[in-house]
Motif scaffolding. Structure first.
Motif, PDB file in Angstrom:
ATOM      1  N   GLN A  99      42.088 -32.377  -8.987  1.00 27.68           N
ATOM      2  CA  GLN A  99      40.696 -31.979  -9.240  1.00 27.68           C
ATOM      3  C   GLN A  99      39.926 -31.586  -7.979  1.00 27.68           C
ATOM      4  N   THR A 134      39.325 -40.769  -8.273  1.00 25.04           N
ATOM      5  CA  THR A 134      40.141 -39.569  -8.416  1.00 25.04           C
ATOM      6  C   THR A 134      41.086 -39.483  -7.223  1.00 25.04           C
ATOM      7  N   SER A 153      43.114 -36.459  -5.256  1.00 22.68           N
ATOM      8  CA  SER A 153      43.160 -34.997  -5.234  1.00 22.68           C
ATOM      9  C   SER A 153      43.660 -34.466  -3.903  1.00 22.68           C
ATOM     10  N   CYS A 206      39.136 -38.126 -14.962  1.00 20.96           N
ATOM     11  CA  CYS A 206      39.138 -36.670 -15.085  1.00 20.96           C
ATOM     12  C   CYS A 206      37.809 -36.241 -15.690  1.00 20.96           C
TER      13      CYS A 206
END
Length: 272
Positions: free
Chosen positions: A6, A221, A223, A253
């Motif tokens: 993300q 998250t 990423s 998400c």
């Protein structure tokens, strides 16, 4: 839903030339159910000239076309919004764009100068990191609508190159303020793989994740911060394992600015 990267930059960021279609084809090969691109919105960024601003509407038109070409993957759109205390009204306007699925918030600059460069740390690296963290705190409390705080240790990474004796928990007081604020606002903390690879210290990751969790932090998250297609989700598997070690069982998400929790044990291995 399976977890997906993300924090991804494309040709719509000034510091990337990556093709959306090539990213999407790689995401499909790796078994992703979703692909999101989060290009830069950085104002007054002297290092790249003036501004680094994604044309959201132009990118959206291409994404609509690509969704028709690749119907077996869900395409999402986001931004990485760079905080500047002098541009808050404009940044709020970007963050409120209805086309966005996710807004990542970060701090890259102060007075047009980037925290990426060592020159900002040579006089007093510790003081510079503390100042950077104070800007992070201000950004969270600026009223800008965001979902994820990106690479809070961006400045620490460069400071650590200048003074390797520095540890992230040296800044515990400011970190607690930041993490408590994220928790109170129900926002997510990003574990940024690009920054962690440069710091190259697993204990650093366990230390800040441990502190975040001890304060009640749940939203996380993981990423890549990819600027090239080859970096999409690269080495995320290592940091998934560290997150598990730190006691996290879920990651977050975002779709249409709504948060979804995904169990780490259900995360696909297709992180290379």
């Amino acid at each position: 839903m399976h977890y997906y990267d993300q924090h991804v930059h494309s040709k719509y960021s000034a510091d990337s030339s990556a093709s959306l279609s090539v990213y999407i084809r790689k995401a499909i090969r790796e078994g992703f159910s979703h692909f999101v691109v989060t290009d830069h919105i950085d104002l007054n960024y002297r290092a790249i000239g003036e501004h680094n601003i994604c044309d959201i509407e132009k990118r959206h038109k291409e994404m609509v076309k690509l969704q028709k070409e690749y119907p077996n993957i869900t395409l999402l759109e986001g931004i990485e919004l760079g905080y500047d205390e002098n541009e808050i009204p404009w940044l709020k306007e970007f963050a409120n764009n209805k086309l966005l699925d996710i807004v990542n918030l970060s701090v890259h600059i102060y007075n047009c100068e980037s925290f990426y460069y060592k020159e900002m740390y040579k006089e007093d690296a510790r003081k510079t990191v503390n100042f950077y963290l104070s800007l992070i705190y201000d950004a969270i409390n600026s009223g800008i609508d965001f979902d994820v705080l990106c690479h809070f240790d961006y400045a620490f990474r460069t400071a650590h190159e200048v003074d390797s004796s520095l540890k992230i928990l040296d800044f515990r007081e400011m970190l607690e303020k930041i993490f408590k604020c994220l928790i109170d606002k129900d926002k997510s903390l990003e574990l940024n793989v690009k920054v962690q690879k440069l710091i190259n210290d697993d204990q650093h990751v366990l230390d800040f994740l441990g502190l975040y969790k001890s304060l009640g932090g749940k939203n996380l998250t993981i990423s890549s911060d990819a600027h090239k297609v080859s970096k999409l989700a690269r080495k995320c598997d290592k940091y998934i394992a560290l997150a598990k070690q730190a006691g996290f069982n879920e990651v977050c998400c975002y779709i249409k600015r709504k948060k979804y929790n995904v169990g780490i044990m259900k995360m696909k291995r297709r992180y290379i």
